[in-house]
Design an enzyme around this catalytic site. Structure first.
Site, PDB file in Angstrom:
ATOM      1  CB  CYS A   2      -0.287   3.134 -19.786  1.00  0.00           C
ATOM      2  SG  CYS A   2       1.185   3.505 -18.812  1.00  0.00           S
ATOM      3  NE  ARG A  27      -6.263   2.912 -18.051  1.00  0.00           N
ATOM      4  CZ  ARG A  27      -6.369   1.578 -18.073  1.00  0.00           C
ATOM      5  NH1 ARG A  27      -7.480   1.021 -18.491  1.00  0.00           N
ATOM      6  NH2 ARG A  27      -5.382   0.812 -17.704  1.00  0.00           N
ATOM      7  CD1 TRP A  75       0.773   5.904 -13.022  1.00  0.00           C
ATOM      8  CD2 TRP A  75      -0.603   7.652 -13.209  1.00  0.00           C
ATOM      9  NE1 TRP A  75       0.618   6.433 -11.775  1.00  0.00           N
ATOM     10  CE2 TRP A  75      -0.222   7.505 -11.852  1.00  0.00           C
ATOM     11  CE3 TRP A  75      -1.450   8.687 -13.540  1.00  0.00           C
ATOM     12  CZ2 TRP A  75      -0.678   8.360 -10.836  1.00  0.00           C
ATOM     13  CZ3 TRP A  75      -1.915   9.527 -12.531  1.00  0.00           C
ATOM     14  CH2 TRP A  75      -1.531   9.373 -11.208  1.00  0.00           C
ATOM     15  CG  ASN A 101      -0.574  -0.638 -18.608  1.00  0.00           C
ATOM     16  OD1 ASN A 101       0.038  -0.036 -17.729  1.00  0.00           O
ATOM     17  ND2 ASN A 101      -1.804  -1.076 -18.444  1.00  0.00           N
ATOM     18  N   GLY A 102       2.748  -1.328 -17.798  1.00  0.00           N
ATOM     19  CA  GLY A 102       3.341  -2.262 -16.836  1.00  0.00           C
ATOM     20  C   GLY A 102       4.757  -1.836 -16.488  1.00  0.00           C
ATOM     21  CD  GLU A 484      -6.919   5.424   6.005  1.00  0.00           C
ATOM     22  OE1 GLU A 484      -6.548   6.469   6.572  1.00  0.00           O
ATOM     23  OE2 GLU A 484      -7.387   5.388   4.845  1.00  0.00           O
ATOM     24  CE  LYS A 488     -10.264   6.026   2.844  1.00  0.00           C
ATOM     25  NZ  LYS A 488      -9.084   6.663   3.339  1.00  0.00           N
ATOM     26  CD  GLU A 491     -11.697   9.968   3.052  1.00  0.00           C
ATOM     27  OE1 GLU A 491     -11.400  11.024   2.510  1.00  0.00           O
ATOM     28  OE2 GLU A 491     -10.871   9.041   3.167  1.00  0.00           O
ATOM     29  CG  HIS A 507      -6.255   6.564  30.006  1.00  0.00           C
ATOM     30  ND1 HIS A 507      -5.825   6.627  31.300  1.00  0.00           N
ATOM     31  CD2 HIS A 507      -5.600   5.533  29.427  1.00  0.00           C
ATOM     32  CE1 HIS A 507      -4.922   5.671  31.510  1.00  0.00           C
ATOM     33  NE2 HIS A 507      -4.758   5.003  30.383  1.00  0.00           N
ATOM     34  CE  LYS A 609      -7.050  10.255  -4.897  1.00  0.00           C
ATOM     35  NZ  LYS A 609      -7.316   9.283  -3.803  1.00  0.00           N
TER      36      LYS A 609
HETATM   37  C1  AGP Z   1      -7.719  10.046   2.170  1.00  0.00           C
HETATM   38  O1  AGP Z   1      -8.778   9.149   1.894  1.00  0.00           O
HETATM   39  C2  AGP Z   1      -8.071  11.480   1.845  1.00  0.00           C
HETATM   40  N1  AGP Z   1      -8.420  11.594   0.488  1.00  0.00           N
HETATM   41  C3  AGP Z   1      -7.011  12.460   2.307  1.00  0.00           C
HETATM   42  O2  AGP Z   1      -6.855  12.292   3.710  1.00  0.00           O
HETATM   43  C4  AGP Z   1      -5.615  12.298   1.665  1.00  0.00           C
HETATM   44  O3  AGP Z   1      -5.002  11.139   2.135  1.00  0.00           O
HETATM   45  C5  AGP Z   1      -4.762  13.505   2.077  1.00  0.00           C
HETATM   46  O4  AGP Z   1      -5.381  14.679   1.574  1.00  0.00           O
HETATM   47  C6  AGP Z   1      -3.336  13.436   1.553  1.00  0.00           C
HETATM   48  O5  AGP Z   1      -3.350  13.413   0.149  1.00  0.00           O
HETATM   49  P1  AGP Z   1      -1.975  13.052  -0.606  1.00  0.00           P
HETATM   50  O6  AGP Z   1      -1.641  11.646  -0.228  1.00  0.00           O
HETATM   51  O7  AGP Z   1      -2.296  13.194  -2.065  1.00  0.00           O
HETATM   52  O8  AGP Z   1      -0.933  14.008  -0.151  1.00  0.00           O
END
Ligand code: AGP
Length: 614
Positions: A2, A27, A75, A101-102, A484, A488, A491, A507, A609
């Site tokens: 928050c 934030r 939040w 906050n917390g 993962e 990273k 993207e 394989h 996002k």
């Molecule tokens: C991850 O770095 C990406 N931004 C993307 O793969 C994300 O994880 C995916 O779109 C799922 O989003 P969510 O966790 O908000 O559902």
């Protein structure tokens, strides 16, 4: 996390507070509120939603002129984003208002005792408990500073608290434990805030507060005490950040800030999950034990990074519960006519709680009458609202598009779910669950150790600016870590990157290996039957073909070091917990490489996002 700002001085408090809250909008939040003291009266205005809603409310019902007040952007953690759950919260007699906050870990016990004394709560928040405790202490004749000290000694968990007392004009009192709080020192005015961004336009002189300290500000004075009443030395400093840097707490990217927030996010996600008798407690788990005992299959459904968290969770959940666990890409799930019925527990993982593919998967599962549990970081989002139960991660807002703290806290929440299922189905005794949770509780410190050693990774990244392709390999839980790590890099650096199960190399993928090709290898802890040695063999195979091996292995793994062109040492952790430390260097590598290329690390091209369309 928050946003908090308190002001006391000669200028209009509401305007300064609203401007300060706007400086903290980055934030992320879901409600906001202000409380001021005017002519011995406490007046509060608060609204769910964005600051524009609060501003409209203030336009329609202006607060009285005041030179003392507190503001808050929330939040949501405990209790959804509603007007009544918004801060500030007031004591029953309306004398004191507090923003928080917390997480107050023992709030249910404190609330129960207050209700037994006849206190009527207005909200579902843990924070309101503090307002009533302060009100009771003030009514007993204590001043606000003493009351705050007394109340803080009752609280468990992490908190920043800022309070105003209608009968204490011209002063504000605050307290902190494991949560940010800073004093802004002006000329004839002073500020209290969770974030220097909220007052940096007024003053760059600040005072850092220590752990378990209470502070009282008036327009001309700052006084700091420890919770037990001893004078505490103050640490004045000069803020040399510009506003943009202040919003990122001095980091130049939100993603980098959020990588470093992972230990706290992990600790916050674990907070309050263990009862005093050692049993795991998931408050939002509204699926009864009988239903959980009847589950004969688990299906985890998610997208992207959240899907990778699910892949990791599968290993732990099957190991602890012996329930078959499938992991599905949400956009594929409902189109393959999946076998889902009332005995299937569907687990959805989503940081935003708004991902359309995942939401559609939930609706499909519920049409089959399967119980749905959401793992989510956004209180009150669509996905938890449409699920039967939810386990919230407490990572705080994640601003960077590339998910980092969202990922590691998702893994922790999934582990808590697996242990809860084992506990409720009688597959693990309470002490076994408590021991595993105790080991989990050590992970934040182990994460901190990895974060302290990332200079090597930054240098590694800067040397790879011309790289065209990077591979990642791992086995067992190291395989989803490889996936993962590749995601990273893809993207935010726009590089070809691919993760493989190390055993799959022969394989086909090993044909990709050529001299100089960087390959990250996640080596399992030693002593893990043959898993460790098999990955070492894979590293030898690719190295023999000229690959440049960047090996992540637990400290002291000499065998791994022999075959590493670059060795990244990890703390010794149980196998199932290794993803929580192994992913950090890979996140940081991607962040540093993208930054060295001059790319927008936080808002990479083509990405959003939250993907709210299918
Ligand atoms: C991850 O770095 C990406 N931004 C993307 O793969 C994300 O994880 C995916 O779109 C799922 O989003 P969510 O966790 O908000 O559902």
């Amino acid at each position: 996390m928050c946003g908090i700002i308190g002001y006391v001085g000669p200028r209009p408090a509401v305007q300064i507070i609203m401007d300060g809250l706007r400086r903290m909008e980055y934030r992320g939040y879901d409600s906001a509120g202000v409380a001021v003291v005017s002519q011995g009266q406490l007046v509060v205005s608060k609204k769910a939603g964005k600051l524009t809603n609060l501003a409209a409310e203030l336009g329609a019902h202006p607060l009285p002129d005041s030179h003392q007040g507190v503001g808050h952007t929330r939040w949501a953690t405990h209790g959804g984003p509603t007007d009544v759950n918004a801060h500030p919260h007031c004591s029953a007699d309306g004398r004191v208002a507090v923003v928080h906050n917390g997480i107050i870990e023992n709030f249910t016990v404190l609330r129960r005792d207050l209700e037994a004394d006849g206190v009527v709560f207005q909200s579902q928040t843990d924070s309101e408990t503090v307002a009533h405790l302060l009100g009771r202490a003030l009514a007993s004749g204590l001043d606000l500073m003493t009351a705050m000290r007394q109340v803080c000694q009752l609280l468990e968990g992490a908190f920043t608290l800022v309070a105003v007392d209608a009968q204490a004009p011209g002063r504000i009192v605050a307290a902190r434990r494991d949560s940010p709080l800073v004093v802004g020192v002006g000329q004839g005015e002073n500020f209290l805030a969770s974030d220097v961004a909220s007052f940096i336009e007024h003053t760059r002189d600040a005072i850092e507060l220590g752990q378990d300290q209470v502070v009282e500000i008036t327009p001309d004075q700052v006084r700091v005490l420890t919770f037990d009443g001893r004078e505490a030395p103050t640490k004045p400093y000069r803020i040399d950040w510009d506003l943009s840097a202040a919003e990122k707490a001095g980091y130049d990217w939100f993603m980098r800030k959020e990588i470093y927030e992972q230990p706290q996010a992990a600790a916050d996600t674990l907070l309050g999950r263990i009862d005093p008798d050692g049993r795991l407690r998931l408050d939002e788990m509204r699926i009864d034990r009988a239903r959980l005992r009847s589950v004969d299959k688990i299906v985890i459904v998610a997208c992207g990074t959240a899907y990778h968290a699910g892949l990791i969770a599968k290993y732990a959940i099957e190991h602890w519960t012996r329930i078959p666990c499938e992991v599905e890409i949400a956009s594929e799930f409902r189109y393959r006519d999946p076998i889902v019925n009332p005995s299937t527990l569907v687990v959805t993982i989503s940081q935003s709680g708004e991902t359309a593919d995942t939401l559609m998967a939930i609706r499909h599962a519920r049409e089959q009458h399967a119980p749905v549990v959401a793992i989510c970081n956004t209180n009150g989002a669509t996905i938890p609202r449409e699920s039967d139960a939810v386990i919230y991660t407490h990572a705080g807002p994640e601003i960077g598009v590339a998910s980092t703290k969202g990922f590691t806290t998702q893994i922790i929440a999934c582990y808590l779910l697996g242990l809860y299922l084992a506990q409720e189905r009688g597959l693990k005794f309470g002490d076994e669950v408590a021991e595993l949770v105790r080991q989990l509780a050590e992970v934040p410190d182990q994460m901190r150790r990895v974060l302290a050693g990332l200079d090597q990774v930054a240098e590694l990244a800067r040397g790879q600016a011309d790289t065209r392709s990077v591979l990642f390999i791992g086995r067992h839980v190291g395989y989803p870590v490889a996936l993962e790590g590749a995601l990273k890099l893809k993207e935010i650096s726009y590089l070809h990157a691919e993760g493989f199960a190390a055993g799959e190399l022969k394989h086909g993928p090993i044909a990709l290996v050529e001299p100089g090709l960087p390959i990250f290898a996640v080596v399992p802890p030693q002593g893990r039957d043959s898993l460790h040695d098999k990955v070492i063999s894979n590293v030898q195979e690719v190295r023999a073909r000229g690959a440049w091996t960047i090996v992540l292995a637990e400290e002291g793994d000499l065998e791994a070091g022999r075959w590493a062109d670059c060795l990244i040492e990890l703390p010794v952790v149980p196998t199932l917990f290794q993803p929580l430390v192994a992913i950090i260097p890979l996140q940081f590598f991607a962040c540093e490489l993208a930054a060295s290329k001059g790319y927008d690390v936080d808002q990479p091209r083509n990405l959003a996002k939250s993907v709210t369309v299918e």
